[in-house]
Scaffold this motif. Sequence first.
Motif, mmCIF file in Angstrom:
data_model
loop_
_atom_site.group_PDB
_atom_site.id
_atom_site.type_symbol
_atom_site.label_atom_id
_atom_site.label_comp_id
_atom_site.label_asym_id
_atom_site.label_seq_id
_atom_site.Cartn_x
_atom_site.Cartn_y
_atom_site.Cartn_z
ATOM 1 N N GLY A 117 0.804 -1.209 0.000
ATOM 2 C CA GLY A 117 0.000 0.000 0.000
ATOM 3 C C GLY A 117 0.837 1.258 0.000
ATOM 4 O O GLY A 117 0.437 2.274 0.568
ATOM 5 N N GLY A 118 2.016 1.198 -0.630
ATOM 6 C CA GLY A 118 2.893 2.360 -0.678
ATOM 7 C C GLY A 118 3.784 2.514 0.538
ATOM 8 O O GLY A 118 4.634 3.406 0.581
ATOM 9 N N ILE A 119 3.630 1.663 1.546
ATOM 10 C CA ILE A 119 4.452 1.717 2.760
ATOM 11 C C ILE A 119 5.552 0.671 2.656
ATOM 12 O O ILE A 119 5.267 -0.505 2.423
ATOM 13 C CB ILE A 119 3.600 1.445 4.011
ATOM 14 C CG1 ILE A 119 2.429 2.425 4.085
ATOM 15 C CG2 ILE A 119 4.449 1.539 5.266
ATOM 16 C CD1 ILE A 119 1.445 2.107 5.193
ATOM 17 N N PRO A 120 6.823 1.057 2.824
ATOM 18 C CA PRO A 120 7.916 0.079 2.762
ATOM 19 C C PRO A 120 7.732 -1.030 3.791
ATOM 20 O O PRO A 120 7.359 -0.769 4.940
ATOM 21 C CB PRO A 120 9.158 0.922 3.075
ATOM 22 C CG PRO A 120 8.777 2.306 2.651
ATOM 23 C CD PRO A 120 7.326 2.438 3.013
ATOM 24 N N THR A 121 7.993 -2.261 3.394
ATOM 25 C CA THR A 121 7.901 -3.417 4.281
ATOM 26 C C THR A 121 9.065 -4.359 3.981
ATOM 27 O O THR A 121 9.800 -4.165 3.023
ATOM 28 C CB THR A 121 6.573 -4.169 4.075
ATOM 29 O OG1 THR A 121 6.457 -4.550 2.687
ATOM 30 C CG2 THR A 121 5.376 -3.310 4.461
ATOM 31 N N GLY A 122 9.197 -5.398 4.811
ATOM 32 C CA GLY A 122 10.254 -6.377 4.593
ATOM 33 C C GLY A 122 11.583 -5.917 5.147
ATOM 34 O O GLY A 122 12.601 -5.957 4.466
ATOM 35 N N TYR A 123 11.608 -5.492 6.413
ATOM 36 C CA TYR A 123 12.815 -4.943 7.031
ATOM 37 C C TYR A 123 13.739 -6.041 7.555
ATOM 38 O O TYR A 123 13.301 -7.148 7.868
ATOM 39 C CB TYR A 123 12.423 -4.011 8.178
ATOM 40 C CG TYR A 123 11.603 -2.831 7.722
ATOM 41 C CD1 TYR A 123 12.203 -1.687 7.208
ATOM 42 C CD2 TYR A 123 10.215 -2.872 7.760
ATOM 43 C CE1 TYR A 123 11.449 -0.607 6.769
ATOM 44 C CE2 TYR A 123 9.450 -1.799 7.326
ATOM 45 C CZ TYR A 123 10.069 -0.673 6.828
ATOM 46 O OH TYR A 123 9.318 0.382 6.386
ATOM 47 N N ALA A 124 15.004 -5.680 7.658
ATOM 48 C CA ALA A 124 15.985 -6.621 8.191
ATOM 49 C C ALA A 124 15.725 -6.854 9.679
ATOM 50 O O ALA A 124 15.262 -5.957 10.393
ATOM 51 C CB ALA A 124 17.403 -6.072 7.994
ATOM 52 N N ARG A 125 16.060 -8.047 10.138
ATOM 53 C CA ARG A 125 15.832 -8.398 11.540
ATOM 54 C C ARG A 125 17.036 -7.972 12.386
ATOM 55 O O ARG A 125 17.726 -8.783 13.006
ATOM 56 C CB ARG A 125 15.576 -9.900 11.683
ATOM 57 C CG ARG A 125 14.994 -10.297 13.025
ATOM 58 C CD ARG A 125 14.632 -11.765 13.040
ATOM 59 N NE ARG A 125 13.947 -12.153 14.264
ATOM 60 C CZ ARG A 125 13.471 -13.362 14.502
ATOM 61 N NH1 ARG A 125 13.626 -14.319 13.581
ATOM 62 N NH2 ARG A 125 12.860 -13.636 15.643
ATOM 63 N N ASP A 126 17.285 -6.672 12.381
ATOM 64 C CA ASP A 126 18.382 -6.108 13.166
ATOM 65 C C ASP A 126 18.000 -4.682 13.558
ATOM 66 O O ASP A 126 16.901 -4.214 13.255
ATOM 67 C CB ASP A 126 19.703 -6.140 12.378
ATOM 68 C CG ASP A 126 19.594 -5.465 11.016
ATOM 69 O OD1 ASP A 126 18.675 -4.642 10.808
ATOM 70 O OD2 ASP A 126 20.438 -5.759 10.141
ATOM 71 N N GLU A 127 18.907 -3.989 14.222
ATOM 72 C CA GLU A 127 18.609 -2.638 14.698
ATOM 73 C C GLU A 127 18.352 -1.680 13.541
ATOM 74 O O GLU A 127 17.491 -0.799 13.624
ATOM 75 C CB GLU A 127 19.758 -2.119 15.569
ATOM 76 C CG GLU A 127 19.883 -2.852 16.882
ATOM 77 C CD GLU A 127 20.943 -2.258 17.784
ATOM 78 O OE1 GLU A 127 21.390 -1.123 17.497
ATOM 79 O OE2 GLU A 127 21.327 -2.909 18.774
ATOM 80 N N GLN A 128 19.116 -1.838 12.475
ATOM 81 C CA GLN A 128 18.917 -0.986 11.309
ATOM 82 C C GLN A 128 17.502 -1.154 10.764
ATOM 83 O O GLN A 128 16.819 -0.176 10.443
ATOM 84 C CB GLN A 128 19.935 -1.340 10.226
ATOM 85 C CG GLN A 128 19.699 -0.613 8.899
ATOM 86 C CD GLN A 128 20.735 -0.974 7.864
ATOM 87 O OE1 GLN A 128 21.917 -0.746 8.071
ATOM 88 N NE2 GLN A 128 20.300 -1.560 6.751
ATOM 89 N N GLY A 129 17.060 -2.404 10.640
ATOM 90 C CA GLY A 129 15.721 -2.665 10.128
ATOM 91 C C GLY A 129 14.642 -2.110 11.041
ATOM 92 O O GLY A 129 13.632 -1.571 10.567
#
Length: 284
Positions: free
Chosen positions: A104-116
Motif C-alpha cells: 500500500g505504498g508503505i515500505p515493508t520487509g525490514y531486516a531483523r536487526d537494529e537498522q531494520g
Amino acid sequence: MSLGDDHGYRGDTGSRGDDDFGGTGQTRTRLPGTADTDAYGAPRRQPRGSRSLIAVVGVIVLLIAAIAFANRGGDDSDSPAGAKPGGADPTAATGVKPVKGKSGGIPTGYARDEQGAQSAAANYAVALGSDGMYDKSLRDPIVNTVYAPSVADARRDDLDQVYSDEKFLTGIGLQPDGTAPSGMLFVSRFNPLGTKVESFSRETARVSVWYSALFGMAGESSKTPVSQSWYTNTFQLTWTDGDWKVIDYTQKDGPVPVGRDQRASDAEEMADAVEQFGGFTYAR
C-alpha cells in the motif's frame, strides 16, 4: 496521525478529551497546535544587527563539518547495525538494502536487526501521520500494514471512532465527511529527523523517532493555516510474520529548535510545495 490539544482530541490509540479509546491507553498522539502560530503572509522581520561576521563564520564551520562528514569513507560499515541501544549513530549508508518491498505504498520487509527496526519505525511514523489516515479506504490498509495482527483490529476500531467524529473533523477545518473544503488543501505530513534504538532483541525493539510535523489547511480563507511542530514518538515493535510491526507507541513534545527570521509562505505557495514535493522512504 496527531490529534491536537487545541481541539481537545488525542488519537491513534489515544484519547478524545480525557477518555481513552481502547487498547492499552498508552498511545497518545496530538495534532500540531495552531493557536500560537502566525497566519500566512506575516511581514518579514528585519535581521538583527548582531548577525554579522560571527554568524557567517559559524555557517562556514558547519558547512565544512557537513562536507567532511559526507566524504567519509566506507570504514563505518559495522557501526550502524551494531549500534549500542541509546547511542547516537550517524545516519550513514551501510550497503544493506533497507527494505524488500512495499504494501500500500508503505515500505515493508525490514531486516531483523537494529537498522531494520529503525527504518520500520521511521516509515511507520510517516504513514501514521499522513493525510491518508483521514480517509477510511486508505486508513484501513495503513493500519493493516503498520500494526501487528494481534492489535490491528482494536486499533482500527479506535481510529474509526476518532476520524468519524464530526466535531473533531470540523474543528481542524475538514468537512464532516473528512474531505477538504473546495479551494483548500489539507496538509498532514510527518518528517523524521532521526531515530534512536532504546532497546533491542531478536523478537522486540523499542525505537524513538524525532520528527517535525506539518499540519493545517492551505487556502486563502483558512482558519488553521499550515504550521510546524516537533515531537518524538517511541514505537514498541515486534517481529512477526517476517517483519517488524507496531504493538503500541507513545508521543512527547520536542525537542523543539529555535525558529529563524523567515517570512511565512502564503497559502498558494504552501499548497504548491506540498503537491510538488513528495515524501521519502527512510532507512538507516
